[in-house]
Enzyme design. Structure first.
Site, mmCIF file in Angstrom:
data_model
loop_
_atom_site.group_PDB
_atom_site.id
_atom_site.type_symbol
_atom_site.label_atom_id
_atom_site.label_comp_id
_atom_site.label_asym_id
_atom_site.label_seq_id
_atom_site.Cartn_x
_atom_site.Cartn_y
_atom_site.Cartn_z
ATOM 1 N N ASP A 97 0.758 -1.381 -0.090
ATOM 2 C CA ASP A 97 0.519 0.044 0.061
ATOM 3 C C ASP A 97 1.146 1.181 0.271
ATOM 4 O OD1 ASP A 97 -2.148 1.733 0.057
ATOM 5 O OD2 ASP A 97 -3.537 0.083 1.267
ATOM 6 N N ASP A 199 -2.642 4.676 -2.165
ATOM 7 C CA ASP A 199 -3.889 5.002 -1.749
ATOM 8 C C ASP A 199 -4.429 6.477 -1.920
ATOM 9 O OD1 ASP A 199 -4.597 4.619 1.085
ATOM 10 O OD2 ASP A 199 -4.155 6.898 1.513
ATOM 11 N N GLU A 241 -6.227 3.887 -5.521
ATOM 12 C CA GLU A 241 -7.793 4.472 -5.449
ATOM 13 C C GLU A 241 -8.384 6.005 -5.811
ATOM 14 O OE1 GLU A 241 -9.819 5.142 -0.642
ATOM 15 O OE2 GLU A 241 -7.294 5.426 -1.417
ATOM 16 N N HIS A 315 -10.820 -2.206 4.203
ATOM 17 C CA HIS A 315 -11.246 -1.951 5.024
ATOM 18 C C HIS A 315 -12.320 -0.770 4.914
ATOM 19 C CE1 HIS A 315 -8.552 0.237 2.838
ATOM 20 N NE2 HIS A 315 -7.905 1.406 3.815
ATOM 21 N N ASP A 316 -12.438 0.235 4.148
ATOM 22 C CA ASP A 316 -13.077 1.172 3.911
ATOM 23 C C ASP A 316 -14.923 0.826 3.826
ATOM 24 O OD1 ASP A 316 -10.896 2.995 4.744
ATOM 25 O OD2 ASP A 316 -10.465 3.167 2.568
HETATM 26 C C1 NOJ Z 1 -7.913 5.711 2.067
HETATM 27 C C2 NOJ Z 1 -7.950 4.178 2.718
HETATM 28 O O1 NOJ Z 1 -8.556 3.368 2.123
HETATM 29 C C3 NOJ Z 1 -8.576 4.398 4.375
HETATM 30 O O2 NOJ Z 1 -7.914 3.575 5.448
HETATM 31 C C4 NOJ Z 1 -7.633 5.799 4.951
HETATM 32 O O3 NOJ Z 1 -8.102 6.309 6.290
HETATM 33 C C5 NOJ Z 1 -7.113 7.120 3.603
HETATM 34 N N1 NOJ Z 1 -7.016 6.735 2.877
HETATM 35 C C6 NOJ Z 1 -6.373 7.819 3.807
HETATM 36 O O4 NOJ Z 1 -5.267 7.290 3.974
#
Ligand code: NOJ
Length: 540
Positions: A97, A199, A241, A315-316
């Site tokens: 990541d 990210d 992302e 995970h989000d």
């Molecule tokens: C996206 C990540 O997937 C998330 O978990 C994180 O809080 C934010 N970016 C900030 O890095």
């Protein structure tokens, strides 16, 4: 030209919650190594490893204080090297990541930068004088609630943080910042990793003074520069992302001749249960026709240019079975339906840890049970705005990120086999029922549906390369599509709802490739579909 990642299935590991090996209640690298045989048995080709770098954990590792060291709780660099090597022995690549939109405020660059206006690292971050009233330069907000500008007493300026105030944004306009990031990436590439998940990479071209955050004017220039300076001539997978990507934008990233990324995560489907223009917490019911439209649009638009990533969970996001399926009597059937629907699409599928055994959300009753900074900040803001506590908790239970972050359920022993100690986050009390050991014992379990889907992708080029076409259905809540490669045609039928329905099968199937109601047979004519039924038929 074809690449390994086009034929691959990626498994996301959230290390904190995967497997604890030393009894401190927190997952670690040695724990992941212990579980590699399990992942190899599932059949995956790569692991996307959520951040394992040194971090004060304000945002669970997405706030990095040293990109070239491992977080104490997770182990050592030696463990990391062993993980990469052991995974490779099993033909599994490790995708790191890459969190470079921001660092932790405890990163030495920021520790230096905040000292004085003329510090050599000052320009690594984004600073602003207060306006004439002493306020921030504009009203940009942080994703984690409140303003995106934080005042720094020492030097009398604000710094930008699009996430928590402990995650100051890097200034990508500064060439030295970019070069330092590329050097760090090369450090990891030399260790033999399989690629990077990037990210919020769509934010690095930001122009905060013009209130441009995503898709800034220099974004693609930076990515092309990064490509040249790091992974461009290597056989690595890169996935960005990109929350705001449209198909047009996704093509900019992933068209091979542009030399940027392999693919991006786009989230259009994920926003379908959100009230337009509101926050993710403000829910509406999912429209299945809208979901079909979104998937079909992406499948069609990226059919020959660029590449899709395919996912329900990460995970989000809350667990998909709880979100759009039925996590009670149809947990297994709806889970299999989601799996079959997604894994037969064109693109690279991602499985989030625990998805393969049908893990579901864990409802919290009080805010004290919540760990995630995003949910906690939102709770406090909404409370001060007069929302009822119960309503805020309902939103957290529906959409909060802790839902996906509860520890992996390995078996029915104490703490689900995750740890011998108190786990860092509550374990879902359903673990005696839902766990890996049980899933492996039951031949009809969700696990074997995932295993079979991965096998189908590996063995049948039609799954990787076949064209996609949506099939018209009388019942708009059936999602059916076909894949075609040369003379071969597969039909995928999924009943995306809890009630029975019918589907007119116009051609005689030759065989059934996978199904979630095992005893059913399929012949030309009217099919009676059970709740959440899913089947893949070979037509010709
Ligand atoms: C996206 C990540 O997937 C998330 O978990 C994180 O809080 C934010 N970016 C900030 O890095």
């Amino acid at each position: 030209m074809s690449s390994w990642w086009q034929k691959a299935v990626v498994y996301q590991v959230y290390p904190r919650s995967f497997q604890d090996s030393n009894g401190d209640g927190i997952g670690d690298l040695k724990g992941i190594i212990q579980r590699l045989d399990y992942l190899a048995y599932l059949g995956i080709d790569a692991i996307w490893l959520s951040p394992v770098y040194k971090s004060p954990n304000d945002d669970n590792g997405y706030d990095i204080s040293d990109y070239q060291e491992i977080m104490d709780e997770f182990g050592t660099m030696e463990d990391m090297e062993i993980l990469i090597a052991e995974a490779m022995k099993r033909n599994i690549r490790i995708v790191m990541d890459l969190v470079v939109n921001h660092t932790s405020d405890e990163h030495p660059w920021f520790v230096e930068a905040r000292q004085s206006r003329d510090n050599q690292y000052r320009d690594f971050y984004i600073w602003s004088d207060p306006d004439s009233q002493g306020n921030p330069p504009n009203d940009l907000g942080s994703t984690f609630s409140g303003p995106a500008w934080e005042y720094s007493e020492l030097t009398g300026q604000y710094y930008l943080h699009l996430f928590s105030k402990k995650q100051p944004d890097l200034n990508w306009g500064n060439q030295e910042v970019r070069q330092s990031v590329y050097d760090m990436m090369n450090f990891w590439i030399e260790k033999g990793i399989g690629g990077f998940r990037m990210d919020v990479i769509d934010l690095v071209g930001k122009q905060p003074f013009k209130k441009i955050t995503g898709n800034g004017p220099k974004l693609h220039e930076y990515l092309q520069e990064m490509n040249r300076a790091t992974f461009g001539n290597k056989d690595l997978m890169t996935v960005g992302e990109t929350w705001g990507a449209t198909p047009e934008i996704a093509k900019l990233y992933s068209k091979p001749n542009r030399n940027e990324l392999s693919m991006v995560f786009q989230f259009e489907h994920s926003g379908l249960d959100q009230q337009p223009g509101k926050e993710k917490w403000d829910l509406i019911d999912l429209s299945i026709p809208a979901l079909k439209d979104v998937f079909s649009k992406w499948q069609t638009e990226l059919a020959s240019e660029g590449w899709n990533s395919l996912f329900w969970n990460n995970h989000d996001l809350p667990r998909i079975i709880s979100r759009w399926g039925n996590d009670k009597e149809f947990r297994v059937q709806s889970g299999k339906m989601f799996a079959i629907l997604l894994h037969l699409l064109k693109g690279t599928p991602y499985i989030y840890q625990g998805e393969e055994i049908g893990m579901i959300n864990y409802p919290v009753e009080t805010i004290e049970e919540v760990d995630d900074i995003e949910s906690i900040n939102m709770y406090n803001v909404r409370l001060s705005q007069g929302y009822a506590k119960e309503d805020i908790l309902d939103s957290i239970n529906a959409k909060g990120r802790d839902n996906a972050r509860t520890p992996m359920q390995w078996n029915d022993s104490k703490n689900a086999g995750f740890t011998s100690n108190k786990p860092w986050l509550h374990i879902n009390p359903n673990y005696p029922e839902i766990n890996v050991e049980k899933a492996l014992e039951e031949k009809d379990s969700l696990f074997y549906t995932y295993k079979k889907l991965i096998q189908l992708r590996h063995e049948h080029p039609i799954v990787v390369w076949g064209t996609y076409n949506l099939v018209d259905t009388e019942d708009e809540n059936i999602f059916a599509y076909c894949r075609v490669l040369d003379e071969q045609k597969w039909l995928i039928i999924t009943n995306f709802q809890e009630k029975t329905t019918t589907f007119d099968l116009k051609e005689e199937p030759k065989s059934v490739l996978i199904q979630n109601y095992t005893k059913k047979e399929y012949t030309k004519g009217m099919l009676y579909l059970d709740p959440y039924e899913a089947v893949v038929l070979e037509i010709s």
